[in-house]
Design a protein around this motif. Sequence first.
Motif, mmCIF file in Angstrom:
data_model
loop_
_atom_site.group_PDB
_atom_site.id
_atom_site.type_symbol
_atom_site.label_atom_id
_atom_site.label_comp_id
_atom_site.label_asym_id
_atom_site.label_seq_id
_atom_site.Cartn_x
_atom_site.Cartn_y
_atom_site.Cartn_z
ATOM 1 N N ASP A 34 -6.713 5.777 -2.670
ATOM 2 C CA ASP A 34 -5.628 5.903 -1.697
ATOM 3 C C ASP A 34 -4.497 4.929 -2.004
ATOM 4 O O ASP A 34 -3.314 5.280 -1.933
ATOM 5 C CB ASP A 34 -6.158 5.632 -0.280
ATOM 6 C CG ASP A 34 -6.691 6.888 0.385
ATOM 7 O OD1 ASP A 34 -6.269 7.984 -0.018
ATOM 8 O OD2 ASP A 34 -7.522 6.769 1.287
ATOM 9 N N ALA A 35 -4.873 3.688 -2.338
ATOM 10 C CA ALA A 35 -3.872 2.670 -2.628
ATOM 11 C C ALA A 35 -3.030 3.048 -3.841
ATOM 12 O O ALA A 35 -1.804 2.872 -3.860
ATOM 13 C CB ALA A 35 -4.551 1.322 -2.862
ATOM 14 N N ASN A 38 -0.739 6.183 -3.150
ATOM 15 C CA ASN A 38 0.413 5.895 -2.288
ATOM 16 C C ASN A 38 1.674 5.613 -3.093
ATOM 17 O O ASN A 38 2.791 5.744 -2.583
ATOM 18 C CB ASN A 38 0.116 4.694 -1.383
ATOM 19 C CG ASN A 38 -0.717 5.079 -0.178
ATOM 20 O OD1 ASN A 38 -0.740 6.237 0.232
ATOM 21 N ND2 ASN A 38 -1.426 4.114 0.385
ATOM 22 N N PHE A 39 1.495 5.219 -4.351
ATOM 23 C CA PHE A 39 2.645 4.913 -5.200
ATOM 24 C C PHE A 39 3.092 6.114 -6.024
ATOM 25 O O PHE A 39 3.982 6.010 -6.859
ATOM 26 C CB PHE A 39 2.304 3.753 -6.149
ATOM 27 C CG PHE A 39 2.091 2.449 -5.438
ATOM 28 C CD1 PHE A 39 3.171 1.672 -5.039
ATOM 29 C CD2 PHE A 39 0.810 2.001 -5.157
ATOM 30 C CE1 PHE A 39 2.976 0.471 -4.383
ATOM 31 C CE2 PHE A 39 0.608 0.786 -4.497
ATOM 32 C CZ PHE A 39 1.696 0.020 -4.108
ATOM 33 N N ASP A 41 3.691 10.644 -6.065
ATOM 34 C CA ASP A 41 4.105 11.758 -5.213
ATOM 35 C C ASP A 41 2.965 12.747 -4.990
ATOM 36 O O ASP A 41 3.171 13.839 -4.465
ATOM 37 C CB ASP A 41 5.292 12.506 -5.850
ATOM 38 C CG ASP A 41 6.539 11.641 -5.894
ATOM 39 O OD1 ASP A 41 6.692 10.799 -4.994
ATOM 40 O OD2 ASP A 41 7.336 11.809 -6.834
ATOM 41 N N THR A 45 -5.592 12.528 -1.742
ATOM 42 C CA THR A 45 -6.022 11.300 -1.071
ATOM 43 C C THR A 45 -7.378 10.895 -1.625
ATOM 44 O O THR A 45 -8.033 11.668 -2.327
ATOM 45 C CB THR A 45 -6.146 11.514 0.452
ATOM 46 O OG1 THR A 45 -7.193 12.471 0.701
ATOM 47 C CG2 THR A 45 -4.843 12.019 1.049
#
Length: 233
Positions: A34-35, A38-39, A41, A45
Amino acid sequence: MHLFDIVKSKYDESMLNRLVIINCAVYIVALLSDAILNFTDSSLTGAVITQFQWNPDNIPFRPWTVLTAPFTSWGLWHLLFNMITLYWLGSLFLSMGTSNTLRGLYMLGAFSAMAALVIMNLIPGIQGKDWPQSIPLASASVLAIGTSLVFQQPDKTENIPLLGHVKIKWIVLALGLADISMLPRVTPASDIAHLAAAATGWFFQRQIWKGKDITAPITKFFIFLDTWLKKGK
């Protein structure tokens, strides 16, 4: 001792510890995914990456979820609940069963849930419904173990603080209801997964009474895998 050494020591200590540690490791992988995502597109998840993709059209693109889904939960609190329940029921199971059958039934509970979900998705009218297309299956695996205990020794009692001695069948029922209450959204998909796992626990116990162990193929696979890994060292 370093943290890694402590975890490795616990991992080698028992099969029950291994199952708990793998569940925690998969949860951490989902968080890290997830981390990272997040960076980007990406619409993916951590949950989608590790949970079972029960739409047959998606399975070929994420085949690893067949192995990761048995060790996934909906979130941190669900993970903690599943692990406490697994450790408790798993300890009871090991007092009457073996480490190999514990691991085998854990995996069979998840595999039967996967099969049921795929079959359900093939039923006309199911596709396109507003149901989550990925699902964690740790609680299904734990339910398979709990159900086998219910049919193995339903009248065996455990001493519960403030309640006294309670029969295993009522404990498993209460834990099952508590698990359902923790799901973010109960759908027919969740129901069918849990029912399939419970049926597997029942069938496992019936076969044990007949002197047959349906977890034997899984045990043989892990023995082969362990031998192959040792040869590679």
